[in-house]
Design a protein around this motif. Sequence first.
Motif, short mmCIF file in Angstrom:
data_model
loop_
_atom_site.label_atom_id
_atom_site.label_comp_id
_atom_site.label_asym_id
_atom_site.label_seq_id
_atom_site.Cartn_x
_atom_site.Cartn_y
_atom_site.Cartn_z
N LEU A 43 35.17 44.58 33.50
CA LEU A 43 36.39 43.78 33.61
C LEU A 43 36.27 42.49 32.80
N LEU A 44 35.09 41.88 32.83
CA LEU A 44 34.89 40.65 32.07
C LEU A 44 35.00 40.92 30.57
N LYS A 45 34.44 42.03 30.13
CA LYS A 45 34.53 42.41 28.72
C LYS A 45 35.98 42.60 28.31
N ALA A 46 36.76 43.27 29.16
CA ALA A 46 38.17 43.53 28.84
C ALA A 46 38.99 42.24 28.85
N LYS A 47 38.64 41.31 29.73
CA LYS A 47 39.40 40.06 29.86
C LYS A 47 39.23 39.16 28.64
N THR A 251 42.32 48.63 39.08
CA THR A 251 42.34 50.07 38.89
C THR A 251 43.08 50.44 37.60
N GLU A 252 44.19 49.80 37.39
CA GLU A 252 44.99 50.06 36.18
C GLU A 252 44.21 49.71 34.92
N GLN A 253 43.42 48.64 34.98
CA GLN A 253 42.63 48.21 33.84
C GLN A 253 41.44 49.14 33.59
N VAL A 254 40.77 49.50 34.68
CA VAL A 254 39.49 50.20 34.56
C VAL A 254 39.64 51.69 34.30
N ALA A 255 40.66 52.32 34.88
CA ALA A 255 40.81 53.77 34.75
C ALA A 255 40.73 54.28 33.31
N PRO A 256 41.49 53.70 32.36
CA PRO A 256 41.38 54.19 30.98
C PRO A 256 40.03 53.91 30.34
N PRO A 261 41.15 59.49 36.29
CA PRO A 261 42.48 59.29 36.88
C PRO A 261 42.50 58.05 37.79
N GLY A 262 43.68 57.50 37.96
CA GLY A 262 43.82 56.30 38.76
C GLY A 262 43.38 56.46 40.20
N ASP A 263 43.65 57.63 40.80
CA ASP A 263 43.30 57.81 42.22
C ASP A 263 41.79 57.79 42.43
N ILE A 264 41.05 58.37 41.48
CA ILE A 264 39.59 58.36 41.58
C ILE A 264 39.05 56.95 41.35
N THR A 265 39.57 56.29 40.34
CA THR A 265 39.13 54.93 40.03
C THR A 265 39.40 54.00 41.20
#
Length: 323
Positions: A43-47, A251-256, A261-265
């Motif tokens: 998440l930090l990398k993506a931010k 979840t929306e950020q990490v799933a891709p 899939p979003g439900d698993i993430t």
Amino acid sequence: MRTITLRRSLAALFVAALSFGAITQAQAEALRIGYQKYGTLVLLKAKGSLEKRLAEQGIEVKWTEFPGGPQLLEGLNVGSIDFGVTGETPPVFAQAAGADLLYVASEPPAPTSEAILVPKESPVQSVADLKGKKVALNKGSNVHYLLVRALEDAGLKYSDIQPVYLPPADARAAFERGSVDAWVIWDPFLAAAEQQLQARTLRDGTDLVDNHQFYLATRSYAERHPQVISALVEEIRAVGEDSKSDPDKVTEQVAPLLGLPGDITAIAVKRQGYGARFITPEVVEAQQKIADTFTALKLIPRKLSIAEVIWTPPAGKVAQAAQ
């Protein structure tokens, strides 16, 4: 006169060269971070907030992905990265192997984000039923300690099972084709196996392990750049607090990024611990217990002192972290 002018010119060139060298060195300064496929560092990398903050100091952030904690700490040991995150057990094995690392911070416990899995139709109904069975795991990873504790709690010894040491991707393949009887694994691989393979959870870490995530640095980097390490922990903590307040956004950020899939993430995201803090005496004590357990099993060759490898933050930073 010409001699004086020449000397002045040479002096000016020398000063300019020194200045250019200093600028080049500052531009070349880098913080090399090792991360895994899942966790707050993703998440930090993506931010991108860390890059912006450190750019003001002329520091470039470089990221390297690793398949597991043991591999990441090997990168730390050989000097290919300066900082990284792993579960509880990899630092113990790394310290035993002579790695000059320091524990910097930890995330809150997340015992349900790792588990022992068996196939849905497996006759194995309890941990005690694993006696004589093949159990896949990543050697020296956080789940290694979970397996030891679960066996102990069921009245078994580690020698009562057949450990099969495999990284996550290979372990999943072995689990799917029935080459092993059980698989000890962490999220998001755990959530994916539960949902995609309908794998059954035999035992998770509840009442057995804390399953802290640890942030570690090489001793040389942490001692040379304490303010950079402090800034890094502050950014990790801020991302964690955001994650706790809005798990759906995470979840929306990490799933891709995970390719899941979003439900698993979402399952994995909600089981993770968020809110990095500098190391406390209680965490040191818990980590020492893990080290002593592996020493007793003769899986590491000598007794370790965890207290000797704890980084001390600059004055004032500990109080800030507790707020």
